[in-house]
Design a protein around this motif. Structure first.
Motif, PDB file in Angstrom:
ATOM      1  N   GLN A  42      11.984   7.509   0.994  1.00 42.09           N
ATOM      2  CA  GLN A  42      10.952   6.496   1.217  1.00 42.09           C
ATOM      3  C   GLN A  42      11.412   5.504   2.276  1.00 42.09           C
ATOM      4  N   ARG A  65       0.858  -1.183   0.000  1.00 36.66           N
ATOM      5  CA  ARG A  65       0.000   0.000   0.000  1.00 36.66           C
ATOM      6  C   ARG A  65       0.897   1.236   0.000  1.00 36.66           C
ATOM      7  N   LEU A  66       0.592   2.216  -0.832  1.00 37.53           N
ATOM      8  CA  LEU A  66       1.383   3.436  -0.950  1.00 37.53           C
ATOM      9  C   LEU A  66       0.776   4.539  -0.099  1.00 37.53           C
ATOM     10  N   GLN A  67       1.627   5.236   0.652  1.00 33.15           N
ATOM     11  CA  GLN A  67       1.182   6.393   1.423  1.00 33.15           C
ATOM     12  C   GLN A  67       2.179   7.531   1.215  1.00 33.15           C
ATOM     13  N   PHE A  68       1.708   8.745   1.412  1.00 35.38           N
ATOM     14  CA  PHE A  68       2.538   9.939   1.305  1.00 35.38           C
ATOM     15  C   PHE A  68       2.622  10.582   2.679  1.00 35.38           C
ATOM     16  N   ARG A 128       4.503   1.252   1.722  1.00 37.02           N
ATOM     17  CA  ARG A 128       5.623   2.011   1.168  1.00 37.02           C
ATOM     18  C   ARG A 128       5.268   3.477   1.375  1.00 37.02           C
ATOM     19  N   PHE A 178       9.826   1.522   4.096  1.00 44.00           N
ATOM     20  CA  PHE A 178       8.821   0.456   4.082  1.00 44.00           C
ATOM     21  C   PHE A 178       8.540   0.040   5.511  1.00 44.00           C
ATOM     22  N   ARG A 225       1.664  11.018   7.971  1.00 41.25           N
ATOM     23  CA  ARG A 225       1.127  10.528   6.701  1.00 41.25           C
ATOM     24  C   ARG A 225      -0.173  11.228   6.340  1.00 41.25           C
ATOM     25  N   VAL A 236       6.256   7.297   0.892  1.00 48.22           N
ATOM     26  CA  VAL A 236       7.066   8.271   0.165  1.00 48.22           C
ATOM     27  C   VAL A 236       6.874   9.595   0.900  1.00 48.22           C
TER      28      VAL A 236
END
Length: 165
Positions: free
Chosen positions: A91, A19-22, A107, A93, A56, A109
């Motif tokens: 980044q 899953r991508l998060q900023f 993940r 993890f 996040r 970023v």
């Protein structure tokens, strides 16, 4: 890779989802000091280590990046800030511990931003329990490396310090 006999792919193996998060982190300085926060012993990932305020982005919640970093800093340390430009992207993890994640990975970023404080009185009254913070300090720039930093933050500090002095 295709099987030599059939030319079709071999059996499918499902890997856990990523899953991508900023995230954004605020590098707030005043009088030659950097505001740093300490993760509580209850933090599931980096207990007792130091970092800078930020967090996040909630997908669907925060739409404006400046508003997001203002909110994160306000919630974590009670300061009002003027968000500045990003100076570093990186980044990391981590295990996805959200309900139904099924052993997946997150993940993250992140963007580090130079921010100017509009207030200086740090307060913890706005924190959410998921912040897992139990302390903060205005650290002289020359002493930042003496703190046990979150490992993923080290390259960011390396990029920040020369320009901050």
């Amino acid at each position: 890779m295709p099987s030599p006999e059939t030319g079709s792919p071999g059996p499918a193996t499902a890997s856990p989802p990523v899953r991508l998060q900023f995230a954004q982190k605020a590098f707030i300085t005043s009088a030659g000091r950097l505001l740093m926060v300490r993760k509580a012993v209850s933090d599931p990932f980096q207990p007792g280590r130091w970092e800078v305020p930020g967090g996040r982005l909630d997908v669907g919640g925060d739409l404006d990046l400046d508003d997001h970093i203002r909110r994160e800093v306000w919630e974590e340390v009670g300061l009002k800030i003027d968000p500045g430009p990003p100076f570093h992207l990186w980044q990391w993890f981590m295990d996805d511990r959200s309900p139904g994640a099924g052993g997946g990975t997150v993940r993250v970023v992140a963007a580090a931003r130079r921010c100017r404080p509009l207030t200086l009185d740090v307060r913890f009254g706005n924190q959410d329990e998921s912040d897992h913070l139990d302390g903060c300090a205005w650290v002289p720039l020359g002493e930042v490396w003496s703190y046990p930093l979150i490992p993923s933050l080290r390259p960011v500090v390396r990029a920040f310090l020369p320009a901050a002095r």
